[in-house]
Design a protein around this motif. Structure first.
Motif, PDB file in Angstrom:
ATOM      1  N   LYS A 160      12.470  -0.851   6.560  1.00  0.00           N
ATOM      2  CA  LYS A 160      11.160  -1.094   6.945  1.00  0.00           C
ATOM      3  C   LYS A 160      11.442  -3.023   6.839  1.00  0.00           C
ATOM      4  O   LYS A 160      10.785  -3.380   5.974  1.00  0.00           O
ATOM      5  CB  LYS A 160      10.430  -0.335   6.912  1.00  0.00           C
ATOM      6  CG  LYS A 160       9.227  -1.116   7.869  1.00  0.00           C
ATOM      7  CD  LYS A 160       7.784  -0.339   8.206  1.00  0.00           C
ATOM      8  CE  LYS A 160       6.532  -0.642   7.330  1.00  0.00           C
ATOM      9  NZ  LYS A 160       5.358   0.189   8.150  1.00  0.00           N
ATOM     10  N   LYS A 162       8.902  -6.032   7.122  1.00  0.00           N
ATOM     11  CA  LYS A 162       8.081  -7.306   7.442  1.00  0.00           C
ATOM     12  C   LYS A 162       8.557  -8.103   8.811  1.00  0.00           C
ATOM     13  O   LYS A 162       8.882  -9.227   8.402  1.00  0.00           O
ATOM     14  CB  LYS A 162       7.601  -7.970   6.856  1.00  0.00           C
ATOM     15  CG  LYS A 162       6.720  -6.887   5.883  1.00  0.00           C
ATOM     16  CD  LYS A 162       5.720  -5.366   7.048  1.00  0.00           C
ATOM     17  CE  LYS A 162       4.848  -4.320   5.804  1.00  0.00           C
ATOM     18  NZ  LYS A 162       3.988  -3.615   6.565  1.00  0.00           N
ATOM     19  N   ASP A 191       8.238  -3.680  11.448  1.00  0.00           N
ATOM     20  CA  ASP A 191       6.815  -3.622  11.223  1.00  0.00           C
ATOM     21  C   ASP A 191       6.304  -5.702  11.473  1.00  0.00           C
ATOM     22  O   ASP A 191       6.129  -5.548  10.477  1.00  0.00           O
ATOM     23  CB  ASP A 191       5.757  -2.637  10.221  1.00  0.00           C
ATOM     24  CG  ASP A 191       5.032  -2.651  10.005  1.00  0.00           C
ATOM     25  OD1 ASP A 191       4.208  -3.433  11.114  1.00  0.00           O
ATOM     26  OD2 ASP A 191       4.144  -2.331   9.081  1.00  0.00           O
ATOM     27  N   ASN A 193       3.001  -5.707  12.084  1.00  0.00           N
ATOM     28  CA  ASN A 193       1.252  -5.729  10.998  1.00  0.00           C
ATOM     29  C   ASN A 193       0.818  -6.324  12.392  1.00  0.00           C
ATOM     30  O   ASN A 193      -0.799  -7.555  11.834  1.00  0.00           O
ATOM     31  CB  ASN A 193       0.992  -5.774  10.123  1.00  0.00           C
ATOM     32  CG  ASN A 193       1.206  -5.354   9.287  1.00  0.00           C
ATOM     33  OD1 ASN A 193       2.531  -5.358   8.098  1.00  0.00           O
ATOM     34  ND2 ASN A 193       0.769  -4.039   8.376  1.00  0.00           N
ATOM     35  N   GLU A 217       7.155  -1.099  14.619  1.00  0.00           N
ATOM     36  CA  GLU A 217       5.693  -0.765  14.274  1.00  0.00           C
ATOM     37  C   GLU A 217       4.847  -1.472  15.084  1.00  0.00           C
ATOM     38  O   GLU A 217       4.966  -2.951  14.137  1.00  0.00           O
ATOM     39  CB  GLU A 217       6.327  -0.722  12.657  1.00  0.00           C
ATOM     40  CG  GLU A 217       4.180   0.293  12.396  1.00  0.00           C
ATOM     41  CD  GLU A 217       4.799   0.743  10.699  1.00  0.00           C
ATOM     42  OE1 GLU A 217       5.558   1.173  11.075  1.00  0.00           O
ATOM     43  OE2 GLU A 217       4.218   0.745   9.883  1.00  0.00           O
ATOM     44  N   ASP A 242       0.863   2.631  13.336  1.00  0.00           N
ATOM     45  CA  ASP A 242       0.610   3.127  12.122  1.00  0.00           C
ATOM     46  C   ASP A 242      -1.147   2.583  11.943  1.00  0.00           C
ATOM     47  O   ASP A 242      -2.345   3.608  11.992  1.00  0.00           O
ATOM     48  CB  ASP A 242       1.215   1.763  11.079  1.00  0.00           C
ATOM     49  CG  ASP A 242       0.389   1.646  10.066  1.00  0.00           C
ATOM     50  OD1 ASP A 242      -0.115   2.684   9.337  1.00  0.00           O
ATOM     51  OD2 ASP A 242       1.290   0.569   9.052  1.00  0.00           O
ATOM     52  N   GLU A 243      -1.532   1.195  11.469  1.00  0.00           N
ATOM     53  CA  GLU A 243      -2.774   0.932  11.396  1.00  0.00           C
ATOM     54  C   GLU A 243      -4.134   1.191  12.301  1.00  0.00           C
ATOM     55  O   GLU A 243      -5.087   0.976  12.590  1.00  0.00           O
ATOM     56  CB  GLU A 243      -3.236  -0.359  11.274  1.00  0.00           C
ATOM     57  CG  GLU A 243      -3.153  -1.240  11.864  1.00  0.00           C
ATOM     58  CD  GLU A 243      -1.007  -1.588  11.102  1.00  0.00           C
ATOM     59  OE1 GLU A 243      -0.967  -1.004  10.966  1.00  0.00           O
ATOM     60  OE2 GLU A 243      -1.471  -3.211  10.838  1.00  0.00           O
ATOM     61  N   LYS A 266       0.085   8.147   6.102  1.00  0.00           N
ATOM     62  CA  LYS A 266       0.207   7.942   5.000  1.00  0.00           C
ATOM     63  C   LYS A 266      -1.196   8.527   4.604  1.00  0.00           C
ATOM     64  O   LYS A 266      -2.027   8.803   4.793  1.00  0.00           O
ATOM     65  CB  LYS A 266      -0.310   6.926   5.366  1.00  0.00           C
ATOM     66  CG  LYS A 266       0.275   5.575   5.562  1.00  0.00           C
ATOM     67  CD  LYS A 266       0.387   4.014   5.350  1.00  0.00           C
ATOM     68  CE  LYS A 266       0.987   2.763   6.184  1.00  0.00           C
ATOM     69  NZ  LYS A 266       0.668   1.876   6.309  1.00  0.00           N
TER      70      LYS A 266
HETATM   71 MG    MG Z   1       2.545  -0.466   9.306  1.00  0.00          MG
END
Ligand code: MG
Ligand code: MUC
Length: 367
Positions: A160, A162, A191, A193, A217, A242-243, A266
């Motif tokens: 994965k 970032k 991902d 974020n 993501e 995700d978040e 998670k």
């Molecule tokens: Mg994530």
């Protein structure tokens, strides 16, 4: 079987190299070890990794909320009254990591009491998961070197990456270098974020269309409701919440609103009880899931693999299980061992792992 006390012990272990991503960076595992004691002398354990930049929880805040709000709510309950525990913890909005750790420590204590592995109590589907390694921000050369080392040393072939920096070419250059450096046999996904806007995300995904990515993501914020829906509608890979989707209700909102098409589960933020609820919701909705990493140490990764291996849907994809490799030390008596790209569940009652008392004494911050 009755809970008599809950401890929350702050500790800190440095990372050998920090993990950097669009919403923050982590230089030390400033976590909280949670212990649930019972009247039979059993002690269940769990790790609480605060992620202030994501959920607003801090190490000191975790200790305070566990000691003052959650411990009094569960002391006196039996270990198998998990639905009562869940209902009581759920009265408080937020604090996902604190609630998750209390929940997991209760499951661990239950497994130890019944002399059964938690993974078998949860589902018992398999005893292993393939491992995905998360690569934090760095130069293309350094990230290719890290991925190559992970493949050569641990057999990991899922990464994965970032992303979410500006300009987007900083990250698209990394992903291109990884594909060119590692070849077509590795799985790559990204991902963000929430670092990019929807249009930056669309541009980046179009620039990387030839790189065979499997997932995207949280590239942009879910709060940019229309932009995110516009982005997700044009992608030809699953878009992972995700978040933005920590609880089953949030998963429902994000998926039905068109803001995501897959879900990261998670255990560090939804425990075993909440993760089971989210998983079954995802099954019902026909969604892919990924077992995600909250920048967990070895105890947290033990929980992720115990849960992910317990169910068919969670064990399909590689789980994010390897970031503890960047830590300078850990609390467990026996380190986790990733081989041929696989992490197996520890046999033994509960989570099957023990805390080394000398290491806890060295790293704890409350004495
Ligand atoms: Mg994530
Ligand atoms: C991830 O998947 O986002 C980074 C921040 C966080 O809360 O978890 C990590 C990994």
């Amino acid at each position: 079987m009755k809970i008599t006390a809950v401890d929350a012990i702050p500790y800190s272990i440095d990372y050998r190299k920090p993990l950097k991503f669009a919403s923050g960076e982590v230089h030390a595992a400033e976590h909280v070890l949670v212990r649930v004691h019972t009247d039979d002398g059993i002690v269940g354990i769990a790790d609480a990794p605060p992620r202030p930049f994501t959920y607003g929880e801090t190490q000191r805040g975790l200790v305070a909320v566990i000691e003052t709000i959650f411990a009094p709510q569960v002391v006196g309950l039996a270990l198998n009254e998990r639905e009562i525990v869940h209902a009581r913890l759920s009265r408080t909005v937020g604090n996902p990591v604190a609630k998750a750790a209390v929940d997991i420590a209760i499951w661990d204590a239950l497994g130890r009491t019944l002399d059964m592995p938690v993974t078998d109590l949860l589902g018992g589907y398999t005893d292993r998961m393939r491992v995905s390694h998360m690569l934090g921000f760095d130069t293309p050369e350094a990230m290719v070197d890290e991925a190559t080392r992970m493949r050569e040393t641990y057999g990991i072939d899922v990464f994965k990456v970032k992303v979410g920096r500006r300009p987007v070419s900083l990250d698209t250059a990394v992903v291109r270098a990884l594909r060119e450096g590692l070849g077509d046999d590795v799985e790559l996904y990204v991902d963000g974020n929430r670092g990019w806007s929807a249009s930056e995300s669309a541009k980046a995904m179009s620039d990387m269309a030839d790189l065979g990515l499997t997932l995207a993501e949280e590239l942009c914020p879910a709060d940019d409701v229309l932009g995110r829906r516009w982005l997700v509608g044009q992608l030809n890979v699953p878009f992972v919440a995700d978040e933005s989707a920590v609880t089953p209700a949030e998963v429902t909102r994000e998926i039905l609103g068109g803001s995501a098409t897959a879900v990261s589960i998670k255990t560090a933020r939804s425990g075993f009880t909440g993760s089971t609820r989210t998983l079954h919701l995802c099954e019902g909705l026909g969604l892919e899931v990924v077992m995600g990493n909250q920048i967990d140490g070895q105890l947290g990764s033990t929980c992720t693999v115990a849960f992910g291996s317990a169910f068919e849907l969670t064990s399909r994809r590689a789980g994010e299980l390897s970031n503890f490799l960047d830590m300078s030390d850990d609390l467990l008596t026996e380190p986790l061992d990733i081989r041929d790209g696989v992490l197996t569940v520890r046999p033994g009652a509960g989570l099957g792992v023990e805390i080394d008392p000398d290491k806890l004494a060295r790293y704890r911050q409350d004495i």
